[in-house]
Enzyme design. Sequence first.
Site, PDB file in Angstrom:
ATOM      1  N   LYS A 235       0.825  -1.056  -0.144  1.00 30.78           N
ATOM      2  CA  LYS A 235       0.034   0.075  -0.037  1.00 30.78           C
ATOM      3  C   LYS A 235       0.823   1.060   0.057  1.00 30.78           C
ATOM      4  O   LYS A 235       1.620   1.549   0.901  1.00 30.78           O
ATOM      5  CB  LYS A 235      -0.921  -0.177   1.250  1.00 30.78           C
ATOM      6  CG  LYS A 235      -1.605   1.200   1.602  1.00 30.78           C
ATOM      7  CD  LYS A 235      -2.349   1.323   2.783  1.00 30.78           C
ATOM      8  CE  LYS A 235      -3.062   2.415   3.007  1.00 30.78           C
ATOM      9  NZ  LYS A 235      -3.516   2.673   4.581  1.00 30.78           N
ATOM     10  N   LYS A 247      -9.516  13.305   8.381  1.00 37.05           N
ATOM     11  CA  LYS A 247      -9.220  12.977   9.732  1.00 37.05           C
ATOM     12  C   LYS A 247      -9.070  14.191  10.614  1.00 37.05           C
ATOM     13  O   LYS A 247      -8.713  15.158  10.029  1.00 37.05           O
ATOM     14  CB  LYS A 247      -7.839  12.307   9.604  1.00 37.05           C
ATOM     15  CG  LYS A 247      -7.669  10.949   8.897  1.00 37.05           C
ATOM     16  CD  LYS A 247      -6.273  10.477   8.839  1.00 37.05           C
ATOM     17  CE  LYS A 247      -6.125   9.269   8.183  1.00 37.05           C
ATOM     18  NZ  LYS A 247      -6.679   7.987   8.919  1.00 37.05           N
ATOM     19  N   GLU A 319      -9.504   4.089   2.234  1.00 34.59           N
ATOM     20  CA  GLU A 319      -8.731   4.233   0.941  1.00 34.59           C
ATOM     21  C   GLU A 319      -7.805   3.160   0.413  1.00 34.59           C
ATOM     22  O   GLU A 319      -7.561   2.721  -0.712  1.00 34.59           O
ATOM     23  CB  GLU A 319      -8.307   5.459   0.599  1.00 34.59           C
ATOM     24  CG  GLU A 319      -6.880   5.818   1.057  1.00 34.59           C
ATOM     25  CD  GLU A 319      -6.467   5.760   2.627  1.00 34.59           C
ATOM     26  OE1 GLU A 319      -5.309   5.362   2.934  1.00 34.59           O
ATOM     27  OE2 GLU A 319      -7.395   6.109   3.281  1.00 34.59           O
ATOM     28  N   ARG A 321      -7.683  -0.113   1.216  1.00 31.73           N
ATOM     29  CA  ARG A 321      -8.102  -1.302   0.490  1.00 31.73           C
ATOM     30  C   ARG A 321      -8.576  -1.157  -0.709  1.00 31.73           C
ATOM     31  O   ARG A 321      -8.732  -2.196  -1.642  1.00 31.73           O
ATOM     32  CB  ARG A 321      -9.219  -1.879   1.480  1.00 31.73           C
ATOM     33  CG  ARG A 321     -10.386  -0.867   1.433  1.00 31.73           C
ATOM     34  CD  ARG A 321     -11.383  -1.247   3.078  1.00 31.73           C
ATOM     35  NE  ARG A 321     -10.501  -0.887   4.150  1.00 31.73           N
ATOM     36  CZ  ARG A 321     -11.036  -0.910   5.422  1.00 31.73           C
ATOM     37  NH1 ARG A 321     -12.180  -1.618   5.742  1.00 31.73           N
ATOM     38  NH2 ARG A 321     -10.390  -0.615   6.369  1.00 31.73           N
TER      39      ARG A 321
END
Length: 467
Positions: A235, A247, A319, A321
Amino acid sequence: MLATLLATAGPGTVTITPLNKAGLATWLEGQPPATAAWVKAVNFTAEAGTIAFLPGAFLPGEGGAVARVLAGVSALDDLWGLAGLPSGLPPGNYQLDEAVDAALDRRAATRLALGWALGSYRFGRYKASEKSFANLVWPKHADQGEVQRTATATYLLRDLVNTPANDLGPAELAEVAHAVAEEFEAGLDVIVGDDLLDRDYPAIHAVGRASPRAPRLIDLRWGNPTHPKVTIVGKGVCFDSGGLDIKPSSGMLLMKKDMGGAAHALALGRMVMMAGLPVRLRVLIPAVENVISGNAFKPMDVLKTRKGLSVEVGNTDAEGRLILCDALAEADSEKPALLIDFATLTGAARVALGPDLPALFANDDDLANDLLAAGEEQSDPLWRLPLWAPYRKGLDSKVADLNNVTSNGMAGAITAGLFLQEFVSKDTPWAHLDTFAWNSGARPGRPEGGEALGLRAAYAVIAKRFG
């Protein structure tokens, strides 16, 4: 050659005698009374991580300078036993006690040398340091290739994770991959921006399109095409604001490290290539920034994926995944003999296991057991969590094949693994490591900042299976 590990001793080289508590008593029995008195006076008990300097006046033929360092260790094969010494000792050259060095087997000698090498790391890109590390003469039986391979890969990983997002975006990450590919004569294909749509990586494009720094898929290939296929996916979210589900500032503070999975993938690939393992290696890194602009993907959008499954976006902060699913689908299409992905994927894994234990998910019990055993052997522990099938229904969507999150927020690490499993065939041996990639505090050999967690275990499994 690692700068702090030397081929031979020279004039002024100081001896290090590593001792545990039981070994200290035995060692003192053979020493002059003055030595025993000094050790008692400085209150050295061989507690792990402590040191005592032995003046040369106590040793025949030595002057008054320090001639020996006593180093407390929990065991002579403790990876981290000497890891605090490169920064804790005065700069200079050191060697292991001759009797200890001769008695160490290959594993113990290699672990002590590796700990020394990992304790000699400093991230110095932005701040210079005048302090030099102490040097160690290679232990006699150490596997120098293993130490070089592991330490240089770990340095690369730590450097990548420690570099802030203003200097490490998707393009810069691709440049590092290019340098690694050039070093080992590997092939590299980088698919950038709208070309991701043309080549059917729609989820990677959707997550990264809001950033002026274009998303990309980094695809490195190396090795003989006739050898078993080993594919590593990482990732590469170079910064994660959370997207429109933004966030809070506290949650965004460490998000330069959200490409820690990519750093692990590149580091592991580097180890495989440096060892010359007989595999057909492929490293896939979807590299993006998850930021906000007018064309950012939105909650309740429905995204296409490379596998053909549609995904409803329940949360734009899940995001990782989404970019991984396209890369995993591509990796799975070649039916590799082994598929491993690394990702700084969920806070839920950290709540469950803390920062030191990557969560391991696998669709193959033999692979999981091999990784767990390697983690123990390499002092690189993992902890297996289940791909608990009954939780899969939490990812159901009324408008798409699946949602990227559940509505109840429970078992977040497991449901993330279940989401990824949708993009991997049942007959592909696959492991997913949800890793923190960070040390929140400094320990010997493990400075605060980016860290390799799961790297050594994964390499050991690949080497054992295919080497």
